[in-house]
Scaffold this motif. Structure first.
Motif, short mmCIF file in Angstrom:
data_model
loop_
_atom_site.label_atom_id
_atom_site.label_comp_id
_atom_site.label_asym_id
_atom_site.label_seq_id
_atom_site.Cartn_x
_atom_site.Cartn_y
_atom_site.Cartn_z
N GLY A 57 3.77 10.09 6.24
CA GLY A 57 2.33 9.85 6.43
C GLY A 57 1.74 10.93 7.33
N GLY A 61 -4.10 9.87 10.02
CA GLY A 61 -4.60 9.87 11.40
C GLY A 61 -3.50 10.11 12.42
N VAL A 80 5.67 14.37 5.24
CA VAL A 80 5.66 13.71 3.93
C VAL A 80 4.27 13.11 3.69
CG1 VAL A 80 6.78 12.00 2.43
CG2 VAL A 80 8.07 13.06 4.30
N VAL A 118 4.65 5.91 9.40
CA VAL A 118 3.43 5.10 9.53
C VAL A 118 3.16 4.29 8.27
CG1 VAL A 118 2.41 6.77 11.15
CG2 VAL A 118 1.71 6.81 8.76
N THR A 140 5.84 2.47 12.54
CA THR A 140 4.61 2.02 13.22
C THR A 140 3.72 1.22 12.28
OG1 THR A 140 3.15 3.86 12.71
CG2 THR A 140 4.62 4.16 14.56
N1 LIG Z 1 2.83 -0.32 15.72
C1 LIG Z 1 1.69 -0.49 16.34
O1 LIG Z 1 1.62 -0.97 17.46
C2 LIG Z 1 0.43 -0.07 15.63
C3 LIG Z 1 -0.81 -0.04 16.27
C4 LIG Z 1 -1.92 0.39 15.55
C5 LIG Z 1 -1.79 0.78 14.23
N2 LIG Z 1 -0.56 0.74 13.64
C6 LIG Z 1 -0.31 1.18 12.25
O2 LIG Z 1 0.00 2.54 12.31
C7 LIG Z 1 -0.34 3.14 11.09
C8 LIG Z 1 -1.28 4.30 11.43
O3 LIG Z 1 -1.52 4.98 10.34
P1 LIG Z 1 -2.66 6.05 10.25
O4 LIG Z 1 -3.85 5.62 11.02
O5 LIG Z 1 -2.09 7.37 10.52
O6 LIG Z 1 -2.97 5.84 8.70
P2 LIG Z 1 -3.70 6.79 7.69
O7 LIG Z 1 -4.67 7.66 8.40
O8 LIG Z 1 -4.14 5.93 6.57
O9 LIG Z 1 -2.51 7.76 7.18
C9 LIG Z 1 -1.48 7.33 6.37
C10 LIG Z 1 -1.06 8.55 5.55
O10 LIG Z 1 0.13 8.20 4.85
C11 LIG Z 1 0.00 8.62 3.52
N3 LIG Z 1 0.87 7.84 2.65
C12 LIG Z 1 0.61 6.76 1.87
N4 LIG Z 1 1.72 6.35 1.25
C13 LIG Z 1 2.72 7.18 1.63
C14 LIG Z 1 4.09 7.27 1.32
N5 LIG Z 1 4.69 6.43 0.48
N6 LIG Z 1 4.83 8.25 1.91
C15 LIG Z 1 4.26 9.12 2.77
N7 LIG Z 1 2.94 9.09 3.09
C16 LIG Z 1 2.19 8.13 2.54
C17 LIG Z 1 -1.47 8.42 3.23
O11 LIG Z 1 -1.82 9.18 2.10
P3 LIG Z 1 -2.68 8.57 0.89
O12 LIG Z 1 -4.05 9.07 1.20
O13 LIG Z 1 -2.04 9.14 -0.31
O14 LIG Z 1 -2.59 7.05 0.93
C18 LIG Z 1 -2.09 8.94 4.52
O15 LIG Z 1 -2.24 10.34 4.51
C19 LIG Z 1 -1.03 2.06 10.25
O16 LIG Z 1 -0.04 1.52 9.38
C20 LIG Z 1 -1.43 1.01 11.28
O17 LIG Z 1 -1.44 -0.29 10.73
C21 LIG Z 1 0.53 0.34 14.32
#
Ligand SMILES: NC(=O)c1ccc[n+]([C@@H]2O[C@H](COP(=O)([O-])OP(=O)(O)OC[C@H]3O[C@@H](n4cnc5c(N)ncnc54)[C@H](OP(=O)(O)O)[C@@H]3O)[C@@H](O)[C@H]2O)c1
Length: 222
Positions: A57, A61, A80, A118, A140
């Motif tokens: 991912g 973000g 990736v 992610v 995450t």
């Molecule tokens: N653990 C915690 O405490 C906590 C706290 C807050 C948030 N989070 C989580 O942390 C994550 C943050 O993500 P973010 O904000 O970076 O999300 P994001 O901006 O949506 O980025 C996710 C990226 O992953 C790509 N992707 C989708 N499927 C994939 C796959 N199979 N393999 C590789 N990449 C893939 C997406 O591309 P596409 O455009 O092709 O879909 C996108 O570029 C979220 O899941 C959120 O729920 C966790």
């Protein structure tokens, strides 16, 4: 978690000063995404120079911050994400890129010291396969099934193989937000903003996010 508004109440202790060198849009990209990356790469991952780090991912973000941070700690980074984001990941510093629509990084025989995921959706055993001995996998975000597998099987896999597999529960905090702004001022990290939308266009912004083309963050301006 889950709101867009012109005004919001917050404890003073939850707020950091915006450095004059950064725009409001840039600092808006930091609190969740950059803190996830910092805690994954620096605190939990404890990345050392020369280590092999994979970020699943990497074009989103949190991933865009994670690639830059891992590079600044001297790691060899594999990003990736989808086909349209390969050059973008390279431009952030990724040494290698994998298109998740064409290749499964858990099946190509390569292994990593740290995987930060992610968007986890595979089995815990698939991720274990992609870890070097004593390597670490931190999730995450991802599917509920994978989260449960890591919770249930992680301790057993750690005990039997020495491979560390855990959920990364991010702790929001001021110190980390301020640290990211310091890294920005030192030229080590930049928030990547794909597009900004006014508050009145939040539905369009969410639609755009859902199309899967966003590189880095989408920001709402007020
Ligand atoms: N653990 C915690 O405490 C906590 C706290 C807050 C948030 N989070 C989580 O942390 C994550 C943050 O993500 P973010 O904000 O970076 O999300 P994001 O901006 O949506 O980025 C996710 C990226 O992953 C790509 N992707 C989708 N499927 C994939 C796959 N199979 N393999 C590789 N990449 C893939 C997406 O591309 P596409 O455009 O092709 O879909 C996108 O570029 C979220 O899941 C959120 O729920 C966790």
């Amino acid at each position: 978690m889950g709101g867009f508004a012109e005004y919001v109440c917050a404890r003073e202790s939850a707020l950091a000063l915006k450095p004059a060198s950064m725009t409001f849009e840039e600092v808006a990209a930091i609190p969740q995404a950059a803190v996830i990356a910092l805690q994954g790469i620096r605190d939990k991952g404890q990345v050392q120079p020369g280590q092999k780090v994979l970020i699943s991912g990497a074009g989103g973000g949190a991933g865009t911050f994670a690639v830059q941070l891992a590079k600044s700690y001297g790691a060899e980074v594999t990003g990736v994400d989808n086909t349209g984001k390969l050059d973008f990941m390279r431009s952030l510093g990724a040494d290698h890129v994998i298109d998740y629509t064409r290749e499964d990084f858990t099946k190509n025989g390569k292994q990593y010291d740290l995987i930060l995921d992610v968007v986890a959706h595979r089995s815990a055993f698939a991720y274990k396969r992609a870890l070097r001995p004593n390597g670490s996998y931190f999730l995450t975000g991802g599917s509920v099934a994978t989260i449960f597998q890591i919770l249930l099987l992680g301790p057993w896999i750690r005990g039997t193989t020495g491979k560390n597999m855990r959920i990364l529960a991010v702790q929001p905090n001021l110190k980390d937000m301020v640290h990211i702004t310091e890294l920005y001022e030192a030229g080590k990290v930049i928030p990547v903003i794909d597009k900004t939308y006014p508050l009145s266009e939040v539905p369009e912004a969410l639609r755009y996010l859902g199309e899967g083309r966003v590189r880095g963050k989408v920001i709402i301006t007020v």
